[in-house]
Structure formats: structure tokens, C-alpha cells
Scaffold this motif. Structure first.
Motif, PDB file in Angstrom:
ATOM      1  N   VAL A  97      29.313  61.099  30.929  1.00 17.82           N
ATOM      2  CA  VAL A  97      29.286  59.993  29.967  1.00 17.82           C
ATOM      3  C   VAL A  97      29.178  58.636  30.679  1.00 17.82           C
ATOM      4  O   VAL A  97      28.740  57.652  30.089  1.00 17.82           O
ATOM      5  N   GLY A  98      29.533  58.596  31.943  1.00 10.78           N
ATOM      6  CA  GLY A  98      29.397  57.348  32.687  1.00 10.78           C
ATOM      7  C   GLY A  98      27.986  57.050  33.132  1.00 10.78           C
ATOM      8  O   GLY A  98      27.724  55.973  33.673  1.00 10.78           O
ATOM      9  N   ASN A  99      27.053  57.966  32.911  1.00 12.49           N
ATOM     10  CA  ASN A  99      25.680  57.769  33.340  1.00 12.49           C
ATOM     11  C   ASN A  99      24.783  57.487  32.132  1.00 12.49           C
ATOM     12  O   ASN A  99      24.390  56.374  31.864  1.00 12.49           O
ATOM     13  N   LEU A 100      24.440  58.522  31.388  1.00 12.30           N
ATOM     14  CA  LEU A 100      23.609  58.419  30.178  1.00 12.30           C
ATOM     15  C   LEU A 100      22.237  57.778  30.453  1.00 12.30           C
ATOM     16  O   LEU A 100      21.868  56.754  29.855  1.00 12.30           O
ATOM     17  N   LEU A 108      25.635  51.184  36.563  1.00 10.79           N
ATOM     18  CA  LEU A 108      25.735  50.979  38.011  1.00 10.79           C
ATOM     19  C   LEU A 108      26.726  49.886  38.395  1.00 10.79           C
ATOM     20  O   LEU A 108      26.706  49.401  39.529  1.00 10.79           O
ATOM     21  N   GLU A 109      27.611  49.521  37.470  1.00 13.37           N
ATOM     22  CA  GLU A 109      28.577  48.467  37.781  1.00 13.37           C
ATOM     23  C   GLU A 109      29.434  48.817  38.997  1.00 13.37           C
ATOM     24  O   GLU A 109      29.708  47.962  39.846  1.00 13.37           O
ATOM     25  N   ALA A 110      29.875  50.073  39.088  1.00  7.93           N
ATOM     26  CA  ALA A 110      30.740  50.473  40.206  1.00  7.93           C
ATOM     27  C   ALA A 110      29.975  50.586  41.512  1.00  7.93           C
ATOM     28  O   ALA A 110      30.588  50.698  42.583  1.00  7.93           O
ATOM     29  N   ALA A 111      28.648  50.576  41.454  1.00 10.35           N
ATOM     30  CA  ALA A 111      27.826  50.706  42.662  1.00 10.35           C
ATOM     31  C   ALA A 111      27.456  49.357  43.257  1.00 10.35           C
ATOM     32  O   ALA A 111      26.842  49.313  44.328  1.00 10.35           O
ATOM     33  N   ARG A 112      27.805  48.268  42.596  1.00 10.07           N
ATOM     34  CA  ARG A 112      27.403  46.945  43.087  1.00 10.07           C
ATOM     35  C   ARG A 112      28.208  46.535  44.311  1.00 10.07           C
ATOM     36  O   ARG A 112      29.440  46.614  44.321  1.00 10.07           O
ATOM     37  N   VAL A 113      27.506  46.112  45.355  1.00 13.66           N
ATOM     38  CA  VAL A 113      28.123  45.707  46.616  1.00 13.66           C
ATOM     39  C   VAL A 113      27.388  44.469  47.135  1.00 13.66           C
ATOM     40  O   VAL A 113      26.331  44.089  46.624  1.00 13.66           O
ATOM     41  N   ASP A 114      27.944  43.873  48.163  1.00  7.90           N
ATOM     42  CA  ASP A 114      27.255  42.775  48.834  1.00  7.90           C
ATOM     43  C   ASP A 114      26.083  43.320  49.649  1.00  7.90           C
ATOM     44  O   ASP A 114      26.131  44.438  50.173  1.00  7.90           O
ATOM     45  N   THR A 115      25.034  42.538  49.750  1.00  4.97           N
ATOM     46  CA  THR A 115      23.966  42.877  50.683  1.00  4.97           C
ATOM     47  C   THR A 115      24.465  42.628  52.104  1.00  4.97           C
ATOM     48  O   THR A 115      25.497  41.974  52.307  1.00  4.97           O
ATOM     49  N   LEU A 131      10.741  66.144  47.742  1.00  7.57           N
ATOM     50  CA  LEU A 131      11.696  65.852  46.674  1.00  7.57           C
ATOM     51  C   LEU A 131      12.640  64.770  47.180  1.00  7.57           C
ATOM     52  O   LEU A 131      13.248  64.927  48.249  1.00  7.57           O
ATOM     53  N   ILE A 132      12.742  63.676  46.430  1.00  6.40           N
ATOM     54  CA  ILE A 132      13.670  62.595  46.770  1.00  6.40           C
ATOM     55  C   ILE A 132      14.654  62.449  45.618  1.00  6.40           C
ATOM     56  O   ILE A 132      14.257  62.372  44.454  1.00  6.40           O
ATOM     57  N   SER A 133      15.940  62.435  45.945  1.00  2.00           N
ATOM     58  CA  SER A 133      16.980  62.291  44.928  1.00  2.00           C
ATOM     59  C   SER A 133      17.921  61.162  45.334  1.00  2.00           C
ATOM     60  O   SER A 133      17.873  60.657  46.467  1.00  2.00           O
ATOM     61  N   ALA A 134      18.787  60.766  44.400  1.00  4.97           N
ATOM     62  CA  ALA A 134      19.717  59.674  44.667  1.00  4.97           C
ATOM     63  C   ALA A 134      20.944  59.803  43.787  1.00  4.97           C
ATOM     64  O   ALA A 134      20.870  60.294  42.657  1.00  4.97           O
ATOM     65  N   THR A 135      22.077  59.367  44.331  1.00  7.82           N
ATOM     66  CA  THR A 135      23.328  59.299  43.575  1.00  7.82           C
ATOM     67  C   THR A 135      24.025  57.986  43.903  1.00  7.82           C
ATOM     68  O   THR A 135      23.742  57.338  44.910  1.00  7.82           O
ATOM     69  N   ALA A 136      24.969  57.607  43.037  1.00  9.29           N
ATOM     70  CA  ALA A 136      25.699  56.356  43.221  1.00  9.29           C
ATOM     71  C   ALA A 136      27.101  56.501  42.652  1.00  9.29           C
ATOM     72  O   ALA A 136      27.356  57.384  41.821  1.00  9.29           O
ATOM     73  N   PRO A 137      28.028  55.648  43.067  1.00 14.44           N
ATOM     74  CA  PRO A 137      29.355  55.656  42.448  1.00 14.44           C
ATOM     75  C   PRO A 137      29.268  55.272  40.978  1.00 14.44           C
ATOM     76  O   PRO A 137      28.527  54.354  40.606  1.00 14.44           O
ATOM     77  N   GLY A 138      30.027  55.983  40.159  1.00 14.35           N
ATOM     78  CA  GLY A 138      30.126  55.658  38.747  1.00 14.35           C
ATOM     79  C   GLY A 138      31.529  55.234  38.404  1.00 14.35           C
ATOM     80  O   GLY A 138      32.367  54.970  39.275  1.00 14.35           O
ATOM     81  N   ALA A 139      31.809  55.161  37.126  1.00 17.32           N
ATOM     82  CA  ALA A 139      33.137  54.751  36.670  1.00 17.32           C
ATOM     83  C   ALA A 139      34.171  55.823  36.979  1.00 17.32           C
ATOM     84  O   ALA A 139      33.860  57.014  37.047  1.00 17.32           O
ATOM     85  N   ARG A 149      30.584  60.340  40.315  1.00 18.62           N
ATOM     86  CA  ARG A 149      29.279  59.949  40.823  1.00 18.62           C
ATOM     87  C   ARG A 149      28.246  60.180  39.733  1.00 18.62           C
ATOM     88  O   ARG A 149      28.414  61.069  38.884  1.00 18.62           O
ATOM     89  N   ILE A 150      27.219  59.355  39.763  1.00 18.40           N
ATOM     90  CA  ILE A 150      26.142  59.508  38.804  1.00 18.40           C
ATOM     91  C   ILE A 150      24.850  59.791  39.546  1.00 18.40           C
ATOM     92  O   ILE A 150      24.685  59.406  40.710  1.00 18.40           O
ATOM     93  N   GLY A 151      23.930  60.495  38.872  1.00 17.37           N
ATOM     94  CA  GLY A 151      22.682  60.892  39.501  1.00 17.37           C
ATOM     95  C   GLY A 151      21.475  60.244  38.850  1.00 17.37           C
ATOM     96  O   GLY A 151      21.487  59.926  37.656  1.00 17.37           O
ATOM     97  N   PHE A 152      20.436  60.075  39.648  1.00 16.14           N
ATOM     98  CA  PHE A 152      19.160  59.553  39.157  1.00 16.14           C
ATOM     99  C   PHE A 152      18.167  60.683  38.909  1.00 16.14           C
ATOM    100  O   PHE A 152      17.034  60.423  38.505  1.00 16.14           O
ATOM    101  N   GLY A 153      18.574  61.902  39.172  1.00 16.27           N
ATOM    102  CA  GLY A 153      17.608  62.987  39.122  1.00 16.27           C
ATOM    103  C   GLY A 153      16.759  62.973  40.378  1.00 16.27           C
ATOM    104  O   GLY A 153      17.208  62.546  41.442  1.00 16.27           O
ATOM    105  N   GLU A 154      15.525  63.395  40.252  1.00 17.81           N
ATOM    106  CA  GLU A 154      14.685  63.550  41.439  1.00 17.81           C
ATOM    107  C   GLU A 154      13.265  63.114  41.142  1.00 17.81           C
ATOM    108  O   GLU A 154      12.829  63.078  39.991  1.00 17.81           O
TER     109      GLU A 154
END
Length: 394
Positions: free
Chosen positions: A14-17, A249-256, A364-372, A376-381
Motif C-alpha cells: 500500500v505504500g507504493n501503488l 518516494l518521500e522516504a527515499a529523498r536524500v541529499d545529493t 533486465l534492469i530493476s530498482a527498489t527504494a525505501p518506502g514508508a 521497500r517499494i519496487g519499480f518493477g523491471e
């Protein structure tokens, strides 16, 4: 009625959708949201005709307040009973290009990637061009050749010039490569003659996808001076079918990374828009690289600010990509030209070795990120298989 099962540890909770466009055997493409291993048909579940359309553009153009409203509606909906007609198993649907791509810009935002290519292409000179740390360098790509994951990629043909030859020849690329990237999709357009500041990014950009910007390095190296990439890039760019909302992606935001020298005022903002996204590149089923997006020098907010600072309008459906994501280690590089150091150092792919892509290879390239809440949340592939050059192109 159906209660959707969301397996523990699912990247699509539910944190992704994320939003996508799907079809079934008995109905045409329309908008859905992935939840666990199911797709929820929003045209049925919410009864809004905007979701019966075959692209996300009309919904994206409704703006951030509407994005927040629908996200909350869907989050509430998927935690209770849903009409059976609105729920489809993920393996029973066909995914389509999620947006009508209005324009496509590709950037060059990784310092590690730019440094490596500078050393390869311009040995004996400073690896970064003088402008690189002052602005996000980019080029306009070809929106008509942006394709959805699963589309086969025909090996492109073009002019190639080997160092040992006096003149170029023509034929299929011998140095077909990938670029593992993240892409960002504009929802709310801007007006021609105005610019979008970094702190206005969230008002305009709807979501993110995984990108593979296929590259023909021998064609590229011969043509790119003085005007940059053209035929070496324009034959295909693949994106993942699921658009992860920036709201997820709020929980994935970081400084550059530290930007030195300090960017000019139009590239500065109070909000941080670096993103902690972990990527993985599989070559014929073997993971060969794990590029870290968090190390990208320029943020997507700065990229959009640079696109529009001259008064160019951003349109609903615009796609802009980060450029190759690379880290400092060999197994963090997002392009094979870097990993093989221009073909001099073969890459282990299972029991085989490669430098560049061969016909029949699949990426195949996939990605994940921190969620609420620590999930973790996924982008699929994004997946693509290389087909031989066609006779028409030879």
C-alpha cells in the motif's frame, strides 16, 4: 467480492501503488494500479472515465491535489473488499506504454559515469568537460522510439569508424550497450516563457520509471562531435511499465553529493531531491552490476529546472532521464562500456564472458527504494532482448 492478498515483504504494498496501463483478453488498455501480485482496474474500482483511457496523461494533467486524492482513495480501497471485475492477476494482463511520451530528454548526471567516459573517449585530458559541474548536461532524444519493457530491440545499423581505418564503413553496430537510468514523467505542464524552480518539482512531476537507454557505442563515437548523440541513441529507449508516484518516494529523498562549485541560483532549492534508489542489472539472468542512484550528482529537480530555464515549456507526458547511473566500483557501473573499459576487460556473464551485447542477449534492469514504515517499494523491471539487424537496415 475480492480481498487482495499482499504477501509479506511485497515491493508492491500500500505504500507504493504504482500506476500502469494494462489490457486483458476481453478488454482494451486502461489504467490500473499494482497491489501485490494483482492489478486493480481503476476504471471499474473508481468509476472515473479518466482511467478508461489507454494512457495516463489526462489523469497526470489533473495535478498534485488530485494525485493525492486518488492515492488515498486507492489505499483505502485495497484494504477492503473490491468488486471481482476490478481485480486481475498480474500474470493475466498485458502491460503497455503507460504514457504518451510528448518529449524525451536524457541527461548525463553521474559524475562517476561522466569521468569514466571522459577517460575512455578523451585520454590525456581532464575527464570532465569544463561545464559539467555547472549545469546538468543533456540532449534531446527521440520520443517515438520510447518503448515499454518486453519490446525486442533490433540491432541498429549506421556508420562506424575503427581507429585503424582511414574512412568509415556502414553496418550493424559491433558495440551495442545499455545505460541503466531512472526516468521522470511530467504531469502538470509549464507555460512557454516561464521556468520551473527546483522547489516546484513536486507540483509538476508525477512519477518515476526505470529506463534502459540502449546505445550503439561505435556509431556514437563517430557521430557525436560536435553536436552530441544522434543515431547511436535514437533507435530505442525502454522504460518499465509501472510509474511509481513521487508521492511514494518521500522516504527515499536524500541529499545529493556535495555540489562544488555551488550551482547558480536557478539550480538551487530548499528541498532535497536526491533519491536513494538501488538498481540491479541482469545480463542473461546473471546480476552483473548494482548501480546506486543516490550517488547521482544532479537531482531530477535540477534537471527539470535546467530544461525550462530558457523558457522551454514542459508538457504532460514529457520524459526526462538521469543518464547512466554509476558508482565508484566496477560492479556499480551502469553501462558495459565502463564495466569492460571500452572492451579491454571482458565481463563475466555466468560461464561466458562479454564486452558488448550479442544477438539473443537479454537485459533486465530493476530498482527498489525505501518506502514508508521501513518497507521497500519496487519499480518493477525494464527488459529487452537483442534481435539481429534486419536486412532492410543493412
Amino acid at each position: 467480492m475480492t480481498v487482495i492478498d499482499i504477501p509479506a515483504g511485497s515491493l508492491f504494498g500500500v505504500g507504493n501503488l504504482p500506476y500502469g496501463v494494462f489490457s486483458t483478453a476481453d478488454a482494451s488498455p486502461r489504467v490500473g494500479v499494482r497491489v501485490g501480485d494483482s492489478v486493480v482496474d481503476l476504471s471499474v474500482a473508481l468509476g472515473d472515465p479518466v482511467f478508461a483511457l489507454p494512457i495516463l496523461n489526462s489523469f497526470m494533467a489533473q495535478g498534485r491535489a488530485r494525485w493525492i486524492e486518488v492515492r488515498q482513495q486507492v489505499a483505502d480501497l485495497v484494504t477492503r473488499d473490491i468488486a471481482d471485475a476490478a481485480v486481475h492477476p498480474i500474470d493475466a494482463v498485458t502491460m503497455h506504454l503507460p504514457v504518451g511520451v510528448a518529449d524525451y530528454v536524457d541527461f548525463y548526471a553521474s559524475e562517476h559515469h561522466a569521468t569514466n567516459l571522459g577517460r575512455l573517449f578523451r585520454p590525456g585530458t581532464p575527464p570532465l568537460m569544463p561545464n559539467w559541474k555547472h549545469l546538468p548536461v543533456g540532449y534531446h532524444g527521440r520520443s517515438s522510439t520510447v518503448v515499454v519493457s518486453g519490446t525486442d530491440i533490433v540491432r541498429p545499423c549506421g556508420q562506424r569508424k575503427s581507429p585503424e581505418r582511414d574512412a568509415p564503413d556502414f553496418g550493424p553496430t559491433r558495440r551495442l550497450d545499455i545505460e541503466a537510468e531512472m526516468g521522470f514523467i511530467v504531469g502538470v505542464p509549464s507555460t512557454m516563457g516561464e521556468s520551473v524552480s527546483p522547489d516546484q518539482f513536486a507540483e509538476h512531476v508525477f512519477g518515476a520509471v526505470v529506463v534502459n537507454d540502449w546505445s550503439a557505442r561505435d556509431i556514437q563515437s563517430w557521430e557525436y562531435v560536435p553536436l552530441g548523440p544522434f543515431l547511436g541513441k535514437s533507435f530505442a529507449t525502454s522504460i518499465s511499465p509501472w510509474v511509481v508516484p513521487m508521492l511514494a518516494l518521500e522516504a527515499a529523498r536524500v541529499d545529493t553529493p556535495v555540489q562544488d562549485p555551488k550551482p547558480l541560483p536557478y539550480l538551487r532549492g530548499e528541498q532535497r531531491w536526491g533519491l536513494d534508489i538501488d538498481m540491479a542489472v541482469e545480463w542473461n539472468g546473471h546480476v552483473v552490476s548494482r548501480p546506486p542512484y543516490a550517488q547521482m550528482y544532479w537531482s531530477p529537480a535540477q534537471m527539470l529546472a535546467h530544461i525550462t530555464i530558457n523558457g522551454a515549456a514542459a508538457s504532460t507526458g514529457d520524459l526526462f532521464a538521469s543518464g547512466t547511473v554509476s558508482g565508484p566500483a566496477v560492479d556499480q557501473r551502469g553501462a558495459f562500456i565502463e564495466m569492460s573499459w571500452g572492451g579491454a576487460e571482458p565481463i563475466a556473464v555466468g560461464d561466458e564472458s562479454r564486452t558488448f551485447l550479442e544477438d539473443g542477449d537479454e537485459i533486465l534492469i530493476s530498482a527498489t527504494a525505501p518506502g514508508a514504515d521501513g518497507a521497500r517499494i519496487g519499480f518493477g523491471e525494464v527488459r529487452g532482448r537483442i534481435l539481429p539487424a534486419t536486412q532492410a537496415l543493412r
